[in-house]
Design a protein around this motif. Structure first.
Motif, PDB file in Angstrom:
ATOM      1  N   ALA A 131       1.213  -1.098   0.318  1.00  0.00           N
ATOM      2  CA  ALA A 131       0.347   0.220   0.121  1.00  0.00           C
ATOM      3  C   ALA A 131       0.949   1.136  -0.178  1.00  0.00           C
ATOM      4  O   ALA A 131       2.200   1.461   0.525  1.00  0.00           O
ATOM      5  CB  ALA A 131      -1.068  -0.643   1.526  1.00  0.00           C
ATOM      6  N   ASP A 132       0.605   2.154  -0.498  1.00  0.00           N
ATOM      7  CA  ASP A 132       1.323   3.238  -0.796  1.00  0.00           C
ATOM      8  C   ASP A 132       1.924   4.387   0.735  1.00  0.00           C
ATOM      9  O   ASP A 132       0.440   4.122   1.619  1.00  0.00           O
ATOM     10  CB  ASP A 132       0.919   4.307  -1.845  1.00  0.00           C
ATOM     11  N   ALA A 133       2.598   4.759   0.999  1.00  0.00           N
ATOM     12  CA  ALA A 133       3.383   5.477   1.951  1.00  0.00           C
ATOM     13  C   ALA A 133       1.958   6.681   2.791  1.00  0.00           C
ATOM     14  O   ALA A 133       1.661   7.273   3.583  1.00  0.00           O
ATOM     15  CB  ALA A 133       3.969   5.671   1.388  1.00  0.00           C
ATOM     16  N   ALA A 134       1.430   7.278   1.702  1.00  0.00           N
ATOM     17  CA  ALA A 134       0.525   8.346   2.106  1.00  0.00           C
ATOM     18  C   ALA A 134      -0.862   7.675   2.640  1.00  0.00           C
ATOM     19  O   ALA A 134      -1.855   8.414   3.802  1.00  0.00           O
ATOM     20  CB  ALA A 134      -0.205   9.068   0.893  1.00  0.00           C
ATOM     21  N   GLY A 135      -1.121   6.396   2.634  1.00  0.00           N
ATOM     22  CA  GLY A 135      -2.098   5.414   3.790  1.00  0.00           C
ATOM     23  C   GLY A 135      -3.425   5.757   2.347  1.00  0.00           C
ATOM     24  O   GLY A 135      -4.691   5.585   3.270  1.00  0.00           O
ATOM     25  N   THR A 136      -2.988   6.308   1.449  1.00  0.00           N
ATOM     26  CA  THR A 136      -4.419   6.497   0.725  1.00  0.00           C
ATOM     27  C   THR A 136      -5.096   4.794   0.334  1.00  0.00           C
ATOM     28  O   THR A 136      -3.872   4.357  -0.105  1.00  0.00           O
ATOM     29  CB  THR A 136      -4.753   7.060  -0.482  1.00  0.00           C
ATOM     30  N   ALA A 137      -6.154   4.956  -0.123  1.00  0.00           N
ATOM     31  CA  ALA A 137      -6.994   3.372  -0.781  1.00  0.00           C
ATOM     32  C   ALA A 137      -5.916   3.083  -1.742  1.00  0.00           C
ATOM     33  O   ALA A 137      -5.534   3.936  -2.547  1.00  0.00           O
ATOM     34  CB  ALA A 137      -7.925   3.601  -1.038  1.00  0.00           C
ATOM     35  N   ASP A 138      -5.259   1.690  -1.516  1.00  0.00           N
ATOM     36  CA  ASP A 138      -4.475   1.204  -3.123  1.00  0.00           C
ATOM     37  C   ASP A 138      -5.041   0.725  -3.775  1.00  0.00           C
ATOM     38  O   ASP A 138      -6.291  -0.313  -3.775  1.00  0.00           O
ATOM     39  CB  ASP A 138      -3.895  -0.100  -1.666  1.00  0.00           C
ATOM     40  N   THR A 139      -6.069   1.258  -4.925  1.00  0.00           N
ATOM     41  CA  THR A 139      -6.551   1.066  -6.114  1.00  0.00           C
ATOM     42  C   THR A 139      -5.859   0.210  -7.305  1.00  0.00           C
ATOM     43  O   THR A 139      -6.689  -0.426  -8.168  1.00  0.00           O
ATOM     44  CB  THR A 139      -7.603   2.022  -6.955  1.00  0.00           C
ATOM     45  N   ARG A 140      -4.075  -0.427  -6.579  1.00  0.00           N
ATOM     46  CA  ARG A 140      -4.259  -1.448  -8.485  1.00  0.00           C
ATOM     47  C   ARG A 140      -4.105  -2.532  -8.182  1.00  0.00           C
ATOM     48  O   ARG A 140      -5.027  -2.965  -7.098  1.00  0.00           O
ATOM     49  CB  ARG A 140      -1.898  -1.490  -7.573  1.00  0.00           C
ATOM     50  N   PRO A 141      -4.810  -3.284  -8.891  1.00  0.00           N
ATOM     51  CA  PRO A 141      -4.890  -4.956  -9.230  1.00  0.00           C
ATOM     52  C   PRO A 141      -4.182  -5.842  -8.230  1.00  0.00           C
ATOM     53  O   PRO A 141      -3.118  -5.425  -8.472  1.00  0.00           O
ATOM     54  CB  PRO A 141      -5.170  -5.036 -10.728  1.00  0.00           C
ATOM     55  N   THR A 142      -4.604  -6.294  -7.627  1.00  0.00           N
ATOM     56  CA  THR A 142      -4.315  -7.847  -6.978  1.00  0.00           C
ATOM     57  C   THR A 142      -3.900  -9.010  -8.314  1.00  0.00           C
ATOM     58  O   THR A 142      -3.311  -9.630  -7.448  1.00  0.00           O
ATOM     59  CB  THR A 142      -5.520  -7.939  -6.247  1.00  0.00           C
ATOM     60  N   LYS A 143      -4.184  -9.091  -8.892  1.00  0.00           N
ATOM     61  CA  LYS A 143      -5.014 -10.014 -10.126  1.00  0.00           C
ATOM     62  C   LYS A 143      -4.613  -9.163 -11.280  1.00  0.00           C
ATOM     63  O   LYS A 143      -6.119  -8.646 -11.953  1.00  0.00           O
ATOM     64  CB  LYS A 143      -5.754 -10.727 -10.059  1.00  0.00           C
ATOM     65  N   ILE A 144      -4.009  -9.915 -12.365  1.00  0.00           N
ATOM     66  CA  ILE A 144      -3.841  -8.812 -13.710  1.00  0.00           C
ATOM     67  C   ILE A 144      -4.781  -9.958 -14.175  1.00  0.00           C
ATOM     68  O   ILE A 144      -4.925 -10.789 -14.611  1.00  0.00           O
ATOM     69  CB  ILE A 144      -2.430  -9.056 -15.171  1.00  0.00           C
ATOM     70  N   TYR A 176      -6.563  -9.239 -17.776  1.00  0.00           N
ATOM     71  CA  TYR A 176      -6.069  -9.162 -19.055  1.00  0.00           C
ATOM     72  C   TYR A 176      -5.052  -7.977 -19.611  1.00  0.00           C
ATOM     73  O   TYR A 176      -5.095  -6.552 -18.452  1.00  0.00           O
ATOM     74  CB  TYR A 176      -7.605  -7.904 -20.182  1.00  0.00           C
ATOM     75  N   VAL A 177      -4.276  -7.831 -20.578  1.00  0.00           N
ATOM     76  CA  VAL A 177      -3.382  -6.921 -21.037  1.00  0.00           C
ATOM     77  C   VAL A 177      -3.826  -6.251 -22.736  1.00  0.00           C
ATOM     78  O   VAL A 177      -3.668  -6.996 -23.321  1.00  0.00           O
ATOM     79  CB  VAL A 177      -1.594  -7.672 -20.328  1.00  0.00           C
ATOM     80  N   ALA A 178      -3.558  -5.535 -22.135  1.00  0.00           N
ATOM     81  CA  ALA A 178      -3.623  -4.397 -23.605  1.00  0.00           C
ATOM     82  C   ALA A 178      -2.720  -3.829 -24.527  1.00  0.00           C
ATOM     83  O   ALA A 178      -1.689  -3.643 -23.390  1.00  0.00           O
ATOM     84  CB  ALA A 178      -4.882  -3.181 -23.576  1.00  0.00           C
ATOM     85  N   GLU A 179      -2.013  -4.575 -25.450  1.00  0.00           N
ATOM     86  CA  GLU A 179      -0.612  -3.828 -26.327  1.00  0.00           C
ATOM     87  C   GLU A 179      -0.937  -3.168 -26.788  1.00  0.00           C
ATOM     88  O   GLU A 179      -1.657  -3.689 -28.283  1.00  0.00           O
ATOM     89  CB  GLU A 179      -0.226  -5.123 -26.322  1.00  0.00           C
ATOM     90  N   ALA A 180      -0.684  -2.013 -27.469  1.00  0.00           N
ATOM     91  CA  ALA A 180      -0.798  -0.939 -28.570  1.00  0.00           C
ATOM     92  C   ALA A 180       0.887  -0.532 -28.537  1.00  0.00           C
ATOM     93  O   ALA A 180       1.680   0.296 -27.939  1.00  0.00           O
ATOM     94  CB  ALA A 180      -1.221   0.595 -28.188  1.00  0.00           C
ATOM     95  N   THR A 181       1.395   0.215 -30.048  1.00  0.00           N
ATOM     96  CA  THR A 181       2.618   0.496 -30.028  1.00  0.00           C
ATOM     97  C   THR A 181       2.040   2.236 -30.652  1.00  0.00           C
ATOM     98  O   THR A 181       1.504   2.083 -31.754  1.00  0.00           O
ATOM     99  CB  THR A 181       3.758  -0.418 -31.196  1.00  0.00           C
ATOM    100  N   ALA A 182       3.163   3.038 -30.673  1.00  0.00           N
ATOM    101  CA  ALA A 182       2.988   3.942 -31.190  1.00  0.00           C
ATOM    102  C   ALA A 182       4.505   4.193 -32.015  1.00  0.00           C
ATOM    103  O   ALA A 182       5.373   3.970 -32.126  1.00  0.00           O
ATOM    104  CB  ALA A 182       2.979   5.635 -30.233  1.00  0.00           C
ATOM    105  N   HIS A 183       3.735   4.813 -33.412  1.00  0.00           N
ATOM    106  CA  HIS A 183       4.883   5.119 -34.534  1.00  0.00           C
ATOM    107  C   HIS A 183       4.852   6.211 -34.884  1.00  0.00           C
ATOM    108  O   HIS A 183       4.104   7.027 -35.472  1.00  0.00           O
ATOM    109  CB  HIS A 183       4.306   3.875 -35.609  1.00  0.00           C
ATOM    110  N   GLY A 184       6.038   7.039 -34.580  1.00  0.00           N
ATOM    111  CA  GLY A 184       6.165   8.776 -34.957  1.00  0.00           C
ATOM    112  C   GLY A 184       5.047   9.631 -34.245  1.00  0.00           C
ATOM    113  O   GLY A 184       5.066  10.202 -33.956  1.00  0.00           O
TER     114      GLY A 184
END
Length: 160
Positions: free
Chosen positions: A13-26, A28-36
């Motif tokens: 959890a973050d040091a500031a004590g705020t709610a931890d909204t990070r996923p506990t389990k992934i 799905y992962v989306a992948e995109a690539t920028a060119h230019g």
């Protein structure tokens, strides 16, 4: 997740004590690539996205393509709307006919970089305003975009 860390890692959890909204389990992962960069194109790993990107005229470009702010607005509005439908269904409400529109603004910040601001316009025509506000507040806690932007950019929600 720290910069450079692999998708799927978690930290304490973050040091500031705020709610931890990070996923506990992934899930799905989306992948995109920028060119230019802002004057090129973007593709997704699965081939579903292949778009030309261009600077909008307001930022000195020709506007002959989409831009990251439009893509962010599309992602945030659809994600927030799904969160709204989810919390509505959980509470026993049918939100057929509801919509969420997003406006994403970009401009210089105080750190000599650029920042974003978001305005979400939510329409829940079949619900009374008090109930609509409660569902919108609940959706704002559920939506991954809201959780990612909270405390980082200004997000205004307009219910109407």
């Amino acid at each position: 997740m720290t910069e450079g860390a692999a998708v799927g890692t978690t930290e304490n959890a973050d040091a500031a004590g705020t709610a931890d909204t990070r996923p506990t389990k992934i899930m799905y992962v989306a992948e995109a690539t920028a060119h230019g960069g802002r004057d090129g194109y973007v593709t997704s790993q699965d081939g579903q996205i292949e778009l030309r990107v261009a600077m909008p005229p307001q930022l000195g470009g020709d506007g002959n393509g989409t831009n990251p702010e439009q893509l962010f607005a599309a992602g945030y509005s659809s994600c927030f709307h799904n969160a709204l439908i989810l919390v509505g269904n959980r509470a026993g409400y049918d939100l057929t006919g509801s919509t969420v529109a997003a406006k994403v603004g970009i401009g210089p910040n105080r750190s000599k970089g650029y920042g974003l601001a978001v305005a979400l316009s939510v329409s829940l025509p079949v619900l009374d305003p008090g109930l609509a506000e409660k569902l919108v507040d609940a959706a704002h806690q559920v939506c991954p975009y809201s959780n990612a932007t909270r405390g980082n950019i200004d997000v205004t929600i307009i219910l109407g």
